[in-house]
Design an enzyme around this catalytic site. Structure first.
Site, PDB file in Angstrom:
ATOM      1  N   ALA A  15      37.706  17.708 -60.146  1.00 47.58           N
ATOM      2  CA  ALA A  15      37.479  19.414 -59.906  1.00 47.58           C
ATOM      3  C   ALA A  15      38.089  20.083 -58.867  1.00 47.58           C
ATOM      4  O   ALA A  15      38.892  20.537 -58.898  1.00 47.58           O
ATOM      5  CB  ALA A  15      35.696  19.583 -59.183  1.00 47.58           C
ATOM      6  N   ILE A  45      31.044  11.768 -58.569  1.00 45.98           N
ATOM      7  CA  ILE A  45      30.311  11.127 -59.313  1.00 45.98           C
ATOM      8  C   ILE A  45      31.159   9.951 -60.828  1.00 45.98           C
ATOM      9  O   ILE A  45      30.736   9.401 -60.877  1.00 45.98           O
ATOM     10  CB  ILE A  45      29.673  12.418 -60.358  1.00 45.98           C
ATOM     11  CG1 ILE A  45      28.582  13.137 -58.945  1.00 45.98           C
ATOM     12  CG2 ILE A  45      28.298  12.122 -61.342  1.00 45.98           C
ATOM     13  CD1 ILE A  45      27.897  12.533 -58.380  1.00 45.98           C
ATOM     14  N   GLU A  49      33.668  11.210 -68.210  1.00 45.62           N
ATOM     15  CA  GLU A  49      35.069  10.047 -69.310  1.00 45.62           C
ATOM     16  C   GLU A  49      35.445  10.264 -69.836  1.00 45.62           C
ATOM     17  O   GLU A  49      36.289  10.289 -70.728  1.00 45.62           O
ATOM     18  CB  GLU A  49      34.940   8.614 -68.431  1.00 45.62           C
ATOM     19  CG  GLU A  49      35.414   8.159 -66.780  1.00 45.62           C
ATOM     20  CD  GLU A  49      34.359   6.681 -66.987  1.00 45.62           C
ATOM     21  OE1 GLU A  49      33.894   6.543 -67.322  1.00 45.62           O
ATOM     22  OE2 GLU A  49      34.795   6.384 -66.012  1.00 45.62           O
ATOM     23  N   LYS A  78      40.546  10.295 -78.189  1.00 44.70           N
ATOM     24  CA  LYS A  78      38.950  10.731 -79.178  1.00 44.70           C
ATOM     25  C   LYS A  78      39.123  11.535 -80.194  1.00 44.70           C
ATOM     26  O   LYS A  78      40.458  12.565 -79.954  1.00 44.70           O
ATOM     27  CB  LYS A  78      38.613  11.076 -78.021  1.00 44.70           C
ATOM     28  CG  LYS A  78      36.926  12.067 -78.078  1.00 44.70           C
ATOM     29  CD  LYS A  78      36.678  12.422 -77.227  1.00 44.70           C
ATOM     30  CE  LYS A  78      34.906  12.734 -77.717  1.00 44.70           C
ATOM     31  NZ  LYS A  78      34.316  14.198 -76.564  1.00 44.70           N
ATOM     32  N   GLU A 341      28.210  16.683 -75.058  1.00 43.82           N
ATOM     33  CA  GLU A 341      29.563  17.068 -75.681  1.00 43.82           C
ATOM     34  C   GLU A 341      30.806  17.087 -75.190  1.00 43.82           C
ATOM     35  O   GLU A 341      31.826  18.107 -76.052  1.00 43.82           O
ATOM     36  CB  GLU A 341      29.757  18.948 -76.632  1.00 43.82           C
ATOM     37  CG  GLU A 341      28.600  18.282 -77.796  1.00 43.82           C
ATOM     38  CD  GLU A 341      29.029  17.447 -79.212  1.00 43.82           C
ATOM     39  OE1 GLU A 341      30.452  18.185 -78.442  1.00 43.82           O
ATOM     40  OE2 GLU A 341      28.129  18.089 -80.087  1.00 43.82           O
ATOM     41  N   ILE A 345      34.598  18.905 -68.042  1.00 42.61           N
ATOM     42  CA  ILE A 345      35.872  18.911 -67.327  1.00 42.61           C
ATOM     43  C   ILE A 345      36.373  20.154 -68.090  1.00 42.61           C
ATOM     44  O   ILE A 345      36.822  21.130 -67.196  1.00 42.61           O
ATOM     45  CB  ILE A 345      36.987  17.562 -67.860  1.00 42.61           C
ATOM     46  CG1 ILE A 345      36.743  16.773 -67.132  1.00 42.61           C
ATOM     47  CG2 ILE A 345      38.342  18.064 -67.413  1.00 42.61           C
ATOM     48  CD1 ILE A 345      37.443  15.108 -67.000  1.00 42.61           C
TER      49      ILE A 345
END
Length: 499
Positions: A15, A45, A49, A78, A341, A345
């Site tokens: 972030a 954290i 990914e 992906k 889902e 990000i």
């Protein structure tokens, strides 16, 4: 306000460094001086990914080329998410980054699929989806390498979030961002306006600023702890409050998709990277102990674990406001949506895009903060409803899933489901992250089939429809077979350098 706007970012990680890189791109010197304060002693954290296709736009505006990005982050590609055992044990369905083809007779294709399905056609709707055609074969090529119907899809990535933060840091610092190492000991405020004026750091240092971006994670140091903005708890709709995360040696299929497998008291993710697999167990602590969650996770890995599972406690929800005085919270400091889902990000990116659009160069008018909060709250609530739909539609009989099936839904989601049940249409609101094909993937996959569909679909010739469906299915299958295997595509174009 000084002539040069001083923007201070609190916290690094994905972030913080995403904020730094984007602000350096759109608020370059001498218009702004951007300072990022972080401490190496405070960890991040690093469980998020997997992404959605929107991240491609972020990398493009920063001038980060896809092969360089994938190689630098040990990434893979992906095409969507495979859901296993969510409706019931044995059920599988796929949410891909694409639709199910062009309208037929002016009607979205899922209406025609519903008619054929009721008549006995066994093929699931994803057979009309190019992302599924490729993903089910562990193949990948970018859309621009394909033609016709086979090019009508998008893609995202799996990557190591820590490596991505390092990449963004290099980019931000090369564009003038100043990093300050240190722990924040006090947050100073203007006694009259209530605005944050400066940060006191260990060693007696002080960092003054005009605008402060809170990327301090769950601590929410500025927005939550200092300004006292309340947290809106959504646990009654999204009951999981714990996670275990662990890396494992690569094993099994090298899939160009994320896998989410429902368990008795939560769900497990699997994310394939070049150098390892990312795994995690998200669960409800009142139904499963930490030890049981860790054991479940370790028992269902494709490869040997690379350490002990790392625990994480969270509360799903958001801050009542995201912009208060001269502080804007981004990432976990703003809220948490479980990674079902892969929207974590995305929310960082859209929050920053909204900030860049609305942030004035002069005095901040309260109306701007109000508009920022309105839009961001709406986006969070739309994603919330989509996640709840995964939980409330299950047919599983374990206590957690029984509770989810019986919950009282938000009015917005209840209306969506009622409209779908009656007409096979999904009403979409302002700032929806997921369009109708995404809802169709989850609703049909969870076997929530409507009572009726568009009348035009009922009037179409059934033989012609079946032929059109078979033609598209076979066309996509042939196109997928021309794609290289996922691992081979990476080896040829974007393999990480050996350590």
């Amino acid at each position: 306000m000084t002539a040069t706007q001083r923007i201070v970012i609190v916290g690094g990680g994905t972030a913080g460094w995403m904020a730094a890189a984007l602000l350096a791109r759109f608020r370059p010197a001498p218009h702004a001086q951007i300072i990022l304060v972080e401490s190496d002693a405070i960890g991040t954290i690093g469980v998020g990914e997997a992404t959605v296709p929107l991240i491609q736009h972020l990398n493009q505006v920063l001038g980060i080329h896809e092969p360089d990005f994938v190689a630098a982050t040990q990434g893979t590609f992906k095409l969507g998410i495979e859901f296993v055992d969510w409706c019931r044990v044995g059920n599988r369905h796929f949410h891909g980054f694409g639709d199910y083809g062009e309208d037929i007779d002016g009607v979205p294709p899922h209406h025609h699929w519903l008619r054929l399905h009721q008549a006995g056609m066994p093929d699931p709707i994803e057979h009309w989806s190019m992302p599924w055609a490729a993903a089910s074969r562990d193949r990948f090529a970018p859309p621009q390498a394909m033609n016709g119907a086979a090019a009508a899809f998008k893609h995202a990535y799996h990557f190591d979030a820590g490596l991505y933060a390092q990449l963004l840091r290099r980019h931000a610092e090369a564009n003038g961002v100043t990093r300050v190492e240190g722990r924040i000991t006090e947050v100073l405020r203007n006694g009259e306006s209530g605005d944050v004026t400066a940060l006191s750091l260990d060693g007696g240092r002080e960092i003054a600023g005009d605008v402060f971006i809170d990327c301090s994670g769950f601590v929410s140091l500025l927005l939550g702890r200092t300004l006292g903005v309340d947290f809106v708890d959504w646990t009654h709709w999204l009951p999981c409050d714990r996670a275990m995360a662990v890396g494992s040696a690569r094993g099994g299929r090298f899939t160009p998709f994320t896998r989410s497998t429902a368990r008795a008291a939560g769900w497990q993710w699997r994310i394939p990277l070049q150098h390892r697999s990312g795994n995690g167990m998200v669960y409800a602590s009142r139904h499963l102990s930490d030890d049981e969650a860790a054991a479940t996770l370790l028992a269902n890995l494709d490869g040997a674990p690379l350490g002990a599972p790392r625990p994480l406690k969270f509360t799903t929800g958001r801050r009542a406001r995201f912009w208060e005085h001269n502080v804007i919270a981004i990432g976990l400091a703003a809220g948490f949506m479980e990674p079902l889902e892969s929207t974590s990000i995305q929310l960082i990116q859209t929050g920053l895009a909204r900030l860049i659009e609305l942030l004035p160069s002069g005095v901040i008018d309260p109306a701007i903060a109000t508009e920022y909060n309105r839009q961001t709250i709406t986006e969070y609530e739309r994603i919330r409803d989509f996640l709840i739909a995964h939980y409330c539609l299950t047919q599983r009989d374990e206590p957690l899933w029984q509770e989810c099936r019986a919950m009282t839904l938000p009015d917005t989601l209840a209306h969506k489901l009622a409209t779908w049940d009656a007409s096979a249409r999904v009403p979409l609101y302002d700032l929806e992250s997921h369009q109708e094909p995404s809802w169709v993937a989850i609703l049909t996959g969870q076997e929530r089939l409507p009572r009726g569909w568009d009348a035009t679909a009922s009037q179409a010739d059934a033989t012609r429809l079946a032929a059109l469906f078979a033609e598209r299915r076979d066309t996509l299958a042939r196109a997928a077979e021309t794609m290289p295997p996922h691992d081979r595509f990476i080896e040829r174009t974007c393999m990480a350098k050996a350590a």
